[in-house]
Scaffold this motif. Structure first.
Motif, PDB file in Angstrom:
ATOM      1  N   SER A  37      52.106  31.311  31.577  1.00 46.67           N
ATOM      2  CA  SER A  37      53.458  31.869  31.717  1.00 46.67           C
ATOM      3  C   SER A  37      53.822  32.009  33.202  1.00 46.67           C
ATOM      4  N   ARG A  38      52.850  32.342  34.044  1.00 45.18           N
ATOM      5  CA  ARG A  38      53.139  32.414  35.480  1.00 45.18           C
ATOM      6  C   ARG A  38      53.488  31.027  36.041  1.00 45.18           C
ATOM      7  N   ARG A  39      52.719  30.016  35.603  1.00 44.79           N
ATOM      8  CA  ARG A  39      52.966  28.633  36.060  1.00 44.79           C
ATOM      9  C   ARG A  39      54.364  28.164  35.694  1.00 44.79           C
TER      10      ARG A  39
ATOM     11  N   ASP B  52      40.765  37.836  47.083  1.00 41.64           N
ATOM     12  CA  ASP B  52      41.023  37.329  45.724  1.00 41.64           C
ATOM     13  C   ASP B  52      40.098  36.122  45.525  1.00 41.64           C
ATOM     14  N   ARG B  53      38.981  36.342  44.890  1.00 44.47           N
ATOM     15  CA  ARG B  53      37.856  35.405  44.685  1.00 44.47           C
ATOM     16  C   ARG B  53      36.996  35.303  45.946  1.00 44.47           C
ATOM     17  N   PHE B  54      35.684  35.104  45.722  1.00 48.91           N
ATOM     18  CA  PHE B  54      34.724  34.929  46.832  1.00 48.91           C
ATOM     19  C   PHE B  54      33.507  34.221  46.262  1.00 48.91           C
TER      20      PHE B  54
ATOM     21  N   PRO C 201      48.004  47.066  30.493  1.00 44.43           N
ATOM     22  CA  PRO C 201      49.092  46.745  31.431  1.00 44.43           C
ATOM     23  C   PRO C 201      48.630  46.877  32.892  1.00 44.43           C
ATOM     24  N   PRO C 202      49.290  46.157  33.815  1.00 41.41           N
ATOM     25  CA  PRO C 202      48.829  46.110  35.219  1.00 41.41           C
ATOM     26  C   PRO C 202      48.573  47.468  35.858  1.00 41.41           C
ATOM     27  N   HIS C 203      49.466  48.452  35.627  1.00 37.98           N
ATOM     28  CA  HIS C 203      49.277  49.738  36.312  1.00 37.98           C
ATOM     29  C   HIS C 203      48.103  50.525  35.739  1.00 37.98           C
ATOM     30  N   THR C 204      47.798  50.298  34.459  1.00 35.58           N
ATOM     31  CA  THR C 204      46.621  50.954  33.868  1.00 35.58           C
ATOM     32  C   THR C 204      45.350  50.330  34.440  1.00 35.58           C
ATOM     33  N   VAL C 205      45.342  49.010  34.564  1.00 32.55           N
ATOM     34  CA  VAL C 205      44.183  48.334  35.170  1.00 32.55           C
ATOM     35  C   VAL C 205      44.031  48.794  36.622  1.00 32.55           C
ATOM     36  N   SER C 206      45.144  48.931  37.322  1.00 29.53           N
ATOM     37  CA  SER C 206      45.097  49.358  38.723  1.00 29.53           C
ATOM     38  C   SER C 206      44.496  50.751  38.860  1.00 29.53           C
TER      39      SER C 206
ATOM     40  N   ALA D 186      29.923  31.218  39.413  1.00 29.63           N
ATOM     41  CA  ALA D 186      30.373  31.058  38.018  1.00 29.63           C
ATOM     42  C   ALA D 186      30.847  29.630  37.742  1.00 29.63           C
ATOM     43  N   TYR D 187      31.793  29.134  38.545  1.00 31.06           N
ATOM     44  CA  TYR D 187      32.415  27.828  38.245  1.00 31.06           C
ATOM     45  C   TYR D 187      31.456  26.670  38.529  1.00 31.06           C
ATOM     46  N   GLN D 188      30.922  26.613  39.754  1.00 26.79           N
ATOM     47  CA  GLN D 188      30.069  25.476  40.100  1.00 26.79           C
ATOM     48  C   GLN D 188      28.624  25.725  39.621  1.00 26.79           C
TER      49      GLN D 188
ATOM     50  N   GLY E 160      36.971  36.937  38.346  1.00 30.73           N
ATOM     51  CA  GLY E 160      37.291  36.844  36.926  1.00 30.73           C
ATOM     52  C   GLY E 160      37.876  35.484  36.606  1.00 30.73           C
ATOM     53  N   GLY E 161      38.107  35.250  35.329  1.00 29.34           N
ATOM     54  CA  GLY E 161      38.623  33.954  34.891  1.00 29.34           C
ATOM     55  C   GLY E 161      40.092  33.771  35.237  1.00 29.34           C
ATOM     56  N   GLU E 162      40.620  32.635  34.827  1.00 25.77           N
ATOM     57  CA  GLU E 162      42.019  32.302  35.113  1.00 25.77           C
ATOM     58  C   GLU E 162      42.941  33.352  34.481  1.00 25.77           C
ATOM     59  N   GLY E 163      43.948  33.782  35.231  1.00 30.71           N
ATOM     60  CA  GLY E 163      44.967  34.684  34.690  1.00 30.71           C
ATOM     61  C   GLY E 163      44.490  36.092  34.373  1.00 30.71           C
TER      62      GLY E 163
ATOM     63  N   ARG F  82      43.083  21.781  39.023  1.00 29.51           N
ATOM     64  CA  ARG F  82      41.774  21.189  38.708  1.00 29.51           C
ATOM     65  C   ARG F  82      40.992  21.976  37.639  1.00 29.51           C
ATOM     66  N   PHE F  83      40.927  23.302  37.777  1.00 27.77           N
ATOM     67  CA  PHE F  83      40.071  24.085  36.876  1.00 27.77           C
ATOM     68  C   PHE F  83      40.839  24.612  35.669  1.00 27.77           C
ATOM     69  N   GLU F  84      42.139  24.862  35.837  1.00 25.84           N
ATOM     70  CA  GLU F  84      42.936  25.310  34.685  1.00 25.84           C
ATOM     71  C   GLU F  84      42.958  24.231  33.598  1.00 25.84           C
TER      72      GLU F  84
ATOM     73  N   VAL G  80      41.273  22.688  52.837  1.00 22.81           N
ATOM     74  CA  VAL G  80      40.227  22.375  51.849  1.00 22.81           C
ATOM     75  C   VAL G  80      40.685  22.812  50.454  1.00 22.81           C
ATOM     76  N   ARG G  81      41.392  23.946  50.373  1.00 19.19           N
ATOM     77  CA  ARG G  81      41.925  24.416  49.081  1.00 19.19           C
ATOM     78  C   ARG G  81      42.780  23.334  48.431  1.00 19.19           C
ATOM     79  N   HIS G  82      43.658  22.753  49.235  1.00 18.35           N
ATOM     80  CA  HIS G  82      44.566  21.736  48.704  1.00 18.35           C
ATOM     81  C   HIS G  82      43.781  20.566  48.106  1.00 18.35           C
TER      82      HIS G  82
ATOM     83  N   LYS H 198      43.782  38.935  38.970  1.00 21.47           N
ATOM     84  CA  LYS H 198      43.142  39.209  40.264  1.00 21.47           C
ATOM     85  C   LYS H 198      44.175  39.398  41.382  1.00 21.47           C
ATOM     86  N   SER H 199      45.128  38.455  41.469  1.00 17.65           N
ATOM     87  CA  SER H 199      46.121  38.544  42.561  1.00 17.65           C
ATOM     88  C   SER H 199      46.955  39.811  42.410  1.00 17.65           C
ATOM     89  N   THR H 200      47.348  40.107  41.168  1.00 21.33           N
ATOM     90  CA  THR H 200      48.148  41.312  40.908  1.00 21.33           C
ATOM     91  C   THR H 200      47.377  42.553  41.344  1.00 21.33           C
ATOM     92  N   GLN H 201      46.103  42.648  40.952  1.00 18.01           N
ATOM     93  CA  GLN H 201      45.304  43.842  41.254  1.00 18.01           C
ATOM     94  C   GLN H 201      44.940  43.928  42.732  1.00 18.01           C
TER      95      GLN H 201
END
Ligand code: T5A
Length: 225
Positions: free
Chosen positions: A148-150, A95-97, A194-199, A103-105, A10-13, A159-161, A49-51, A16-19
């Motif tokens: 808000s997380r940042r 979290d992403r694959f 909300p996060p728990h409903t998505v979960s 999508a991005y590239q 999915g897109g930024e924010g 780079r992508f945000e 490589v991530r860095h 994904k990490s929460t779920q």
């Protein structure tokens, strides 16, 4: 029980990490061995490589080179982390694959799909996700959450945000097209709740598609006090 590979996209924010973390917790309460990992990264070599990628150091080299670097990180991640975990029978939650590269590239970087398929053949091969959960959220809402997380963490944009709103709106369309093209692998999840409903929605899909457990085996989170 054989290992399974579940990916969040999915897109930024979008959450994904929460779920990914909430799903890992639910599976662990059922005694399932879980490896929670992420891309780019997830192995010592891939984290280097991530860095490079998220600092934007490869941006001047173009989308094709960035795609090759994401693929190189993925190859190491698969070899060092994902395939060994699957071989042990663990469930890998990532979290992403590869859909992030598509999508991005691919869609946004306008790369030739045949070029991306060739990269996938030599990196991913047969290790395709058993299930991909695509978290769907309007770009504005996702960017606001990411900001808000940042701020909470005192980080700057990566780079992508730093791409404009049209880029992020295009990402949402790209992910919808990916999910439409592979309905047996992908499930779209409304990520605005909300996060728990998505979960709970994620858990329902995991139970339905992978037959791991019945929904009543792990309590609904949204109903919790
Ligand atoms: N990339 C990656 C490529 O271009 N090609 C590739 O092949 C790959 C693998 C990675 C970047 O690399 C690019 C894509 C990315 O730009 P990253 O730092 O790993 O970047 O981070 P992202 O994956 O971009 O993470 P996001 O910033 O998008 O965040 P998440 O994981 O979607 O969201 P999360 O869970 O961190 O939540 C964000 C905030 O929202 C809150 C959370 O508490 C947090 O504060 N939140 C919610 N708030 C309200 N309601 C909900 N349901 C919420 N869920 C979470």
């Amino acid at each position: 029980m054989p290992g399974r590979l579940i990916t969040f996209e999915g897109g930024e924010g979008a959450g994904k990490s929460t779920q990914a973390s909430l799903l890992a917790g639910r599976l662990r309460t059922l005694g399932v061995a879980v490896v929670l990992t992420r891309e780019p990264g997830g192995s010592p070599g891939a984290e280097i490589v991530r860095h490079v990628l998220l600092a934007g150091a490869a941006k001047p080299l173009g989308a094709e080179v960035e795609a090759i670097l994401f693929a190189a990180a993925r190859a190491d991640h698969l070899d060092k982390t994902i395939r060994p975990a699957l071989a042990r029978g663990a469930w890998v939650i990532c979290d992403r694959f590869l859909d992030s590269t598509r999508a991005y590239q691919g869609a946004l970087g306008k790369l030739d799909p045949e070029f991306l398929r060739a990269l996938e053949r030599v990196t991913v091969g047969g290790t395709m996700p058993d299930l991909t959960l695509v978290l769907d959220l309007p770009a504005e809402a996702g960017l606001a959450r990411a900001e808000s997380r940042r701020k909470g963490q005192g980080n700057g944009v990566d780079r992508f945000e730093s791409e404009d709103l049209a880029f992020h709106a295009g990402l949402r369309d790209a992910y919808r097209a990916i999910a439409d093209a592979e309905p047996a692998r992908c499930a779209m999840i409304d990520a605005a709740a909300p996060p728990h409903t998505v979960s709970d929605a994620v858990w329902q899909v995991v139970c339905d598609r992978l037959g791991t457990a019945r929904t009543e085996d792990a309590p609904l989170l949204a109903a919790a006090p």
